[in-house]
Scaffold this active site. Structure first.
Site, PDB file in Angstrom:
ATOM      1  N   LYS A  66       0.817  -1.224  -0.136  1.00 19.37           N
ATOM      2  CA  LYS A  66       0.032   0.168  -0.095  1.00 19.37           C
ATOM      3  C   LYS A  66       0.801   1.194   0.179  1.00 19.37           C
ATOM      4  O   LYS A  66       0.568   2.392  -0.653  1.00 19.37           O
ATOM      5  CB  LYS A  66      -0.888  -0.010   1.244  1.00 19.37           C
ATOM      6  CG  LYS A  66      -2.104  -1.051   1.004  1.00 19.37           C
ATOM      7  CD  LYS A  66      -3.125  -0.953   2.406  1.00 19.37           C
ATOM      8  CE  LYS A  66      -4.140  -1.963   2.213  1.00 19.37           C
ATOM      9  NZ  LYS A  66      -5.095  -2.128   3.283  1.00 19.37           N
ATOM     10  N   ASP A 103      -9.777   2.665   2.740  1.00 18.99           N
ATOM     11  CA  ASP A 103      -9.715   1.919   3.872  1.00 18.99           C
ATOM     12  C   ASP A 103     -10.508   2.711   5.112  1.00 18.99           C
ATOM     13  O   ASP A 103     -11.487   2.285   5.711  1.00 18.99           O
ATOM     14  CB  ASP A 103      -8.349   1.576   4.282  1.00 18.99           C
ATOM     15  CG  ASP A 103      -7.785   0.528   3.780  1.00 18.99           C
ATOM     16  OD1 ASP A 103      -8.623  -0.219   2.982  1.00 18.99           O
ATOM     17  OD2 ASP A 103      -6.553   0.217   3.426  1.00 18.99           O
TER      18      ASP A 103
END
Ligand code: ATR
Length: 274
Positions: A66, A103
């Site tokens: 990420k 997220d």
């Protein structure tokens, strides 16, 4: 023509994302498929290029890529830019890439919509200061908690994040020994569970109506969920809802359609029970 999507990571075998996105596609009548793709740890750039050459329309990114992916994609949403980590890429038709991080919004949707947990005016404790934690700080602060304390094993990383997000709310941080008082919502964004561990939290850290949330999801209780149940949390919630909600936001970024998440969360819970 069927459009192609994938989740990349390493390891990636146990990802639930193909199941989730296939359900979203069925529900919304979207013609797409979604696979897992293991990318060599030392060649994210090569992996992205290959996916683009193969005509993929978009990808999700999971551990451990990420933050690296954030470095490789220059066009990002403002929130993703500050988060320092992305979990979603859109391969645009003109050959450019756009990055986002869904997220944090996924976590907030799960807490607020699925579990009716109020964040406004509450005392929040976030455990961890890695990529998982970075992605959720700004969205959490948007809901105006009275305070957010970021606790991390390496205190300096928590302090760095406090400085980065100071303009967005009342954020403080430090090591686990700096935690003072009790909290309404405690969110675990550490990787401690992977070693079967729980961060060293003081007794009475959970306020009387306090809720614990583990961003990690597994088929059985994580060490943090077990700890939360033993220490009097009113609710101990695993990260399945966040997983499905962040996927739904990615799906909408790619397809312009917001899928129903409840039915997919229920489906995965039922599969787990079998
Ligand atoms: P991610 O991108 O998944 O957040 P990461 O960047 O490696 O992964 O961060 C992992 C987080 O879990 C960090 O906050 C780490 O603490 P440190 O910054 O001090 O390394 C935390 N962590 C990992 N194992 C832990 C453990 N056994 N106890 C407490 N915290 C742990």
């Amino acid at each position: 023509m069927t459009d192609h999507y994938a989740v990349i990571g390493n390891p990636i075998n146990h990802s639930k994302s193909p199941l989730i996105h296939t359900e979203f596609a069925k529900q919304s009548g979207q013609d797409l498929d979604y696979i897992t793709r293991k990318i060599p740890l030392d060649d994210l750039a090569g992996g992205l290029k290959k996916l683009q050459e193969e005509g993929f329309k978009g990808i999700n990114i999971t551990v451990p890529f990420k933050e690296q992916a954030w470095q490789q994609v220059s066009d990002k949403s403002a929130h993703a830019q500050r988060a320092g980590a992305i979990n979603t890429i859109i391969f645009n038709d003109d050959g450019t890439l756009t990055g986002d991080n869904t997220d944090g919004m996924g976590l907030c949707r799960d807490l607020i919509n699925n579990h009716q947990i109020e964040l406004k005016g509450k005392r929040l404790l976030l455990l961890g200061a890695g990529g998982a934690a970075r992605g959720v700080i700004e969205p959490l602060l948007e809901y105006q908690p009275s305070s957010l304390f970021i606790a991390n094993r390496t205190a300096s990383k928590a302090n760095d994040l406090c400085a980065l997000f100071a303009d967005f709310g009342n954020v403080q941080g430090g090591g686990y020994d700096a935690i003072a008082g009790s909290f309404d919502v405690i969110i675990n964004a550490t990787a401690a569970s992977l070693n079967g561990e729980v961060p060293p939290l003081p007794d009475k850290v959970i306020s009387p109506n306090g809720v614990c949330y583990d961003m990690m999801y597994s088929n059985s209780d994580t060490p943090f969920i077990t700890w939360a149940k033993q220490h009097g949390a009113t609710k101990a919630i695993d990260g399945l809802g966040m997983l499905v909600e962040q996927a739904a936001i990615s799906f909408r970024l790619w397809r312009g359609v917001r899928p129903d998440t409840q039915s997919v969360i229920m489906l995965i819970r039922q599969l787990k029970a079998v």
